[in-house]
Design a protein around this motif. Structure first.
Motif, PDB file in Angstrom:
ATOM      1  N   ASN A   1      65.117  60.477  63.600  1.00 43.31           N
ATOM      2  CA  ASN A   1      65.299  59.339  64.511  1.00 43.31           C
ATOM      3  C   ASN A   1      65.867  59.808  65.842  1.00 43.31           C
ATOM      4  N   THR A   2      65.065  60.583  66.549  1.00 44.94           N
ATOM      5  CA  THR A   2      65.479  61.059  67.864  1.00 44.94           C
ATOM      6  C   THR A   2      64.436  60.688  68.901  1.00 44.94           C
ATOM      7  N   CYS A   3      64.897  60.467  70.122  1.00 42.88           N
ATOM      8  CA  CYS A   3      64.001  60.161  71.231  1.00 42.88           C
ATOM      9  C   CYS A   3      63.230  61.414  71.600  1.00 42.88           C
TER      10      CYS A   3
ATOM     11  N   THR B   1      69.700  59.904  69.709  1.00 43.44           N
ATOM     12  CA  THR B   1      69.338  59.061  68.573  1.00 43.44           C
ATOM     13  C   THR B   1      68.719  57.747  69.028  1.00 43.44           C
ATOM     14  N   VAL B   2      67.699  57.305  68.314  1.00 41.75           N
ATOM     15  CA  VAL B   2      67.080  56.000  68.552  1.00 41.75           C
ATOM     16  C   VAL B   2      67.266  55.133  67.313  1.00 41.75           C
ATOM     17  N   GLU B   3      66.968  53.855  67.446  1.00 37.84           N
ATOM     18  CA  GLU B   3      67.084  52.947  66.315  1.00 37.84           C
ATOM     19  C   GLU B   3      66.033  53.272  65.259  1.00 37.84           C
TER      20      GLU B   3
ATOM     21  N   LYS C   1      64.580  48.077  72.792  1.00 41.11           N
ATOM     22  CA  LYS C   1      65.106  49.317  73.365  1.00 41.11           C
ATOM     23  C   LYS C   1      64.433  50.563  72.810  1.00 41.11           C
ATOM     24  N   THR C   2      63.831  50.472  71.636  1.00 37.30           N
ATOM     25  CA  THR C   2      63.169  51.616  71.013  1.00 37.30           C
ATOM     26  C   THR C   2      61.674  51.352  70.941  1.00 37.30           C
TER      27      THR C   2
ATOM     28  N   ARG D   1      58.862  58.373  69.135  1.00 31.72           N
ATOM     29  CA  ARG D   1      59.827  57.305  69.412  1.00 31.72           C
ATOM     30  C   ARG D   1      60.601  57.679  70.666  1.00 31.72           C
ATOM     31  N   PHE D   2      60.920  56.685  71.482  1.00 28.49           N
ATOM     32  CA  PHE D   2      61.665  56.951  72.712  1.00 28.49           C
ATOM     33  C   PHE D   2      62.373  55.690  73.174  1.00 28.49           C
ATOM     34  N   HIS D   3      63.447  55.896  73.934  1.00 28.07           N
ATOM     35  CA  HIS D   3      64.159  54.777  74.530  1.00 28.07           C
ATOM     36  C   HIS D   3      63.302  54.150  75.630  1.00 28.07           C
TER      37      HIS D   3
ATOM     38  N   CYS E   1      64.004  55.703  78.933  1.00 25.16           N
ATOM     39  CA  CYS E   1      63.489  57.073  79.047  1.00 25.16           C
ATOM     40  C   CYS E   1      61.999  57.061  79.378  1.00 25.16           C
TER      41      CYS E   1
END
Length: 309
Positions: A167-169, A175-177, A183-184, A194-196, A199
């Motif tokens: 669970n990383t951007c 960390t991402v949700e 937001k994710t 996955r990304f913010h 970002c």
């Protein structure tokens, strides 16, 4: 007796100073009143009342002699406009009329007056300021009719659960949700990236027309999805590097201005660009020492310097 047939000629002569340039005076008199200009640093946008330029608001410009953010003006559609008028685009009204019509509307996020954006869902009367949109999880689409949605009616991504527990951007590596949310965000093509939101918004502005998924490098489905989800794209030529070639299509020639290899640009062992792998060079041709383990082509090196400015 005064010349009654040409009053404008005598008026122009009396108003023009002796040292004035007639051509410059004529050009200024025919300059359109709605011409875009640059606002002062301390000037606030008359629609959102902010003095800062942000990714979602754009730059402050003078429009109809009033200071407004580019996208505050585009997205601030008077609610009294009909659907057929909305289809013509948000530029059909001036900022002063937008501000007047919306000055008595309350932002449902910050509860302050002057909200200029209304949710386009039929029957929803939620209004908000453009800078308040992230706090209220609202989506504003930067294409077509420039539609806006509140948190309840905004479009949502439908992606499969992430197969891995990473669970990383993919951009900032923070960390991402666990689940897709406002937001994710994720890539509709590879389903794994996955990304913010902030970002991917910054990446979109830097990448320009080359915007694509930072993981699988998918462009068309990814770009379409991001536009629908409210990510603003830039039309400029960006800094995103070309996609690397497949393993069986590895770059195989020296791209130095003067190749010193006696057998041509291919026989010697090549050092590929550490950023894009789309260009290569022989060590001798680019004066690389034996201890040099990485090399960047001129395009990537220039892009890296510009990103650091």
């Amino acid at each position: 007796m005064p010349d009654l047939l040409c009053p404008s000629a005598s008026t122009t002569q009396t108003q023009q100073s002796p040292g004035a340039d007639p051509a410059r005076t004529l050009a200024q008199s025919h300059r359109p009143a709605h011409a875009w200009g640059t606002c002062s640093v301390s000037a606030a946008c008359m629609l959102c009342h902010q003095t800062q330029d942000t990714d979602i608001c754009g730059d402050r410009r003078l429009n109809f002699k009033l200071c407004v953010h580019t996208y505050c003006s585009k997205l601030a559609l008077p609610s009294s406009l009909s659907l057929s008028e909305n289809a013509k685009g948000p530029q059909s009204s001036s900022p002063d009329s937008q501000g007047l019509l919306c000055s008595f509307q309350s932002c449902f996020i910050c509860c302050k007056m002057g909200a200029t954006i209304t949710c386009c869902e039929t029957g929803c009367d939620r209004t908000f300021h453009l800078p308040c949109a992230p706090d209220g999880q609202c989506v504003t689409q930067y294409f077509g009719a420039y539609r806006s949605f509140c948190w309840e009616h905004r479009p949502k991504q439908l992606l499969r659960p992430r197969p891995s527990q990473d669970n990383t951007c993919s951009i900032c590596l923070d960390t991402v949700e666990d689940n897709i949310s406002y937001k994710t965000m994720g890539c509709p093509a590879c389903q794994g990236a996955r990304f913010h939101r902030h970002c991917i918004q910054r990446l979109a502005l830097h990448s320009g027309v080359g915007f694509r998924c930072p993981c699988c490098l998918s462009q068309e489905p990814f770009m379409t999805e991001m536009l629908i989800m409210g990510i603003r794209l830039s039309k400029r030529l960006g800094f995103l590097l070309p996609a690397p070639k497949e393993a069986d299509q590895r770059h195989g020639r020296c791209d130095a201005a003067m190749c010193l290899c006696p057998g041509g640009r291919e026989p010697w062992q090549l050092q590929l660009c550490s950023s894009c792998a789309a260009e290569g060079t022989h060590r001798l041709c680019s004066s690389l020492g034996s201890s040099t383990c990485s090399w960047e082509c001129s395009t990537c090196a220039t892009s890296s310097k510009l990103l650091l400015v």
